[in-house]
Design an enzyme around this catalytic site. Structure first.
Site, short mmCIF file in Angstrom:
data_model
loop_
_atom_site.label_atom_id
_atom_site.label_comp_id
_atom_site.label_asym_id
_atom_site.label_seq_id
_atom_site.Cartn_x
_atom_site.Cartn_y
_atom_site.Cartn_z
CB CYS A 132 -45.35 -26.51 42.33
SG CYS A 132 -45.31 -25.27 43.65
CB CYS A 135 -42.26 -24.64 43.11
SG CYS A 135 -43.28 -25.29 44.43
CG ASP A 136 -41.00 -25.37 39.35
OD1 ASP A 136 -40.05 -25.18 40.12
OD2 ASP A 136 -41.56 -26.47 39.24
#
Length: 313
Positions: A132, A135-136
Site C-alpha cells: 500500500c 499507507c506507507d
C-alpha cells in the site's frame, strides 16, 4: 438467533460493531484467524484521524475492538466456510462454531493483497515490504524504492511514491506492460521512475534493519542480480475474500461485491457489504470505517422496517 452478524474484524467490521452495539442490537462479530485485518500487519498508522503522533496498526484495531465490546458486542473466533442467503433468517456455517442464524448479515471480509510468493517477502512485511503506497509511502522519504507489477495499480503506485522517494524502480517480469496506455505514458514521463523490465523477482533481501535489495533474474540472459533498495512495494492486485459466498451476492468482474449507490445494500435484502470487500478504489482504513458506519445504519433501518411490517401484518 442474532439480529445481526458481522463477518470480519477490520476497520469496517469493527466500526459497524460499535454502531450496532450502541443501538442495543447486540451484534455477533465473527473474526477469522487474523483478527483486525490488514492493519495488523502494519507498524505506524499516521493517516487515521485523531492520532496526531500516529498509532500502531495492531493497537488501533485493539482499541476499536475494546470500544465495541464496551457497548455489548460479542466476538467469537471461527472461519465462515459457507453461507445460505436464500432466505431469512440467514444461516452461516462457521468452522469451530457450527451453524449460526442471523436476521441480517454484514460482510466486511476485506480483500487480500496478492503477494509474489518469494523468499523474504512475507517475513519482511512492515520491514520494507508493503502492498500500500498510500499507507506507507511517507516512511520512504528520499529513499530508493522498488515497485513490482505491470498493471494500472503498479503505475499508479510508482507515480505516487515519487512524491517521497529519490528513485522508484519499476520491476516487471515481461517486456510489455498490462497497464493502460495513459497510465504507462504518465509513468514513463516521470523522471524519477526507472525501469527493470523482463526481470523475474526471486527473493527479497534483508538485513537487521530491514529490506536492502531485491534479487531478480534477467529473463533474456538468465543472469541474476540484486537491485539495491530500501523498500519493495508489491502492486499485483487484490483478491476480495468472498469465496464462502459462492456467488450469491452480485459482484464485479474482479470479485468485489456490488452495492446500491450511496448505500451498503447488496442484491439480497438484509445483507450488507462494507470495507475493502466492496471497494476496489480507495482501500483505506478511514474509508472502510466510514462504510462500516453506513452498513450499521442501513442494517438498523432494515430491522426497524421489517419489525414494523410484521406488526402491521
Amino acid at each position: 438467533m442474532y439480529k445481526s452478524v458481522i463477518i470480519g474484524t477490520g476497520p469496517a467490521g469493527l466500526t459497524a460493531a460499535i454502531y450496532l452495539a450502541r443501538a442495543n442490537l447486540k451484534p455477533l462479530i465473527i473474526e477469522g484467524p487474523e483478527p483486525g485485518g490488514q492493519l495488523t500487519t502494519t507498524t505506524d498508522v499516521e493517516n487515521f484521524p485523531g492520532f496526531p503522533e500516529g498509532i500502531l496498526g495492531p493497537q488501533l484495531m485493539d482499541n476499536m475492538r475494546k470500544q465495541a465490546e464496551r457497548f455489548g458486542a460479542e466476538f467469537r473466533t471461527g472461519w465462515v466456510n459457507k453461507a445460505d442467503l436464500s432466505r431469512r433468517p440467514f444461516t452461516l456455517s462457521v468452522e469451530g462454531l457450527g451453524e449460526i442464524q442471523a436476521e441480517t448479515v454484514i460482510v466486511s471480509t476485506g480483500a487480500s493483497a496478492k503477494y509474489l510468493g518469494i523468499p523474504g517477502e512475507r517475513e519482511n512485511v512492515g520491514r520494507g515490504v508493503s502492498t500500500c503506497a498510500t499507507c506507507d509511502g511517507f516512511f520512504f522519504r528520499n529513499k530508493k524504492i522498488i515497485v513490482v507489477g505491470g498493471g494500472d495499480s503498479a503505475m499508479e503506485e510508482a507515480n505516487f511514491l515519487t512524491r517521497f522517494a529519490s528513485e522508484v524502480v519499476l520491476v516487471h517480469r515481461r517486456n510489455e506492460l498490462r497497464a493502460s496506455k495513459i497510465m504507462q505514458d504518465r509513468a514513463r514521463a516521470n523522471e524519477k521512475i526507472t525501469w527493470a523490465l523482463n526481470r523475474t523477482p526471486l527473493e527479497v533481501v534483508a538485513g537487521e534493519s530491514g529490506v536492502t535489495g531485491l534479487k531478480v533474474k534477467d529473463n533474456e540472459t538468465g543472469r541474476e542480480e540484486i537491485i539495491e533498495t530500501d523498500g519493495v512495494f508489491v502492486a499485483i492486485g487484490h483478491t476480495p475474500n468472498t469465496g464462502f459466498l459462492e456467488g450469491q451476492l452480485t459482484a464485479d468482474e474482479q470479485g468485489y461485491l456490488l452495492v446500491n449507490p450511496g448505500t451498503t445494500e447488496t442484491n439480497i435484502p438484509g445483507v450488507f457489504a462494507c470495507g475493502d470487500v466492496q471497494d476496489n478504489r480507495y482501500r483505506q482504513a478511514i474509508s472502510a470505517a466510514g462504510t462500516g458506519c453506513m452498513a450499521a445504519l442501513d442494517c438498523e433501518r432494515f430491522l426497524e422496517a421489517t419489525e414494523l411490517e410484521a406488526v402491521v401484518r
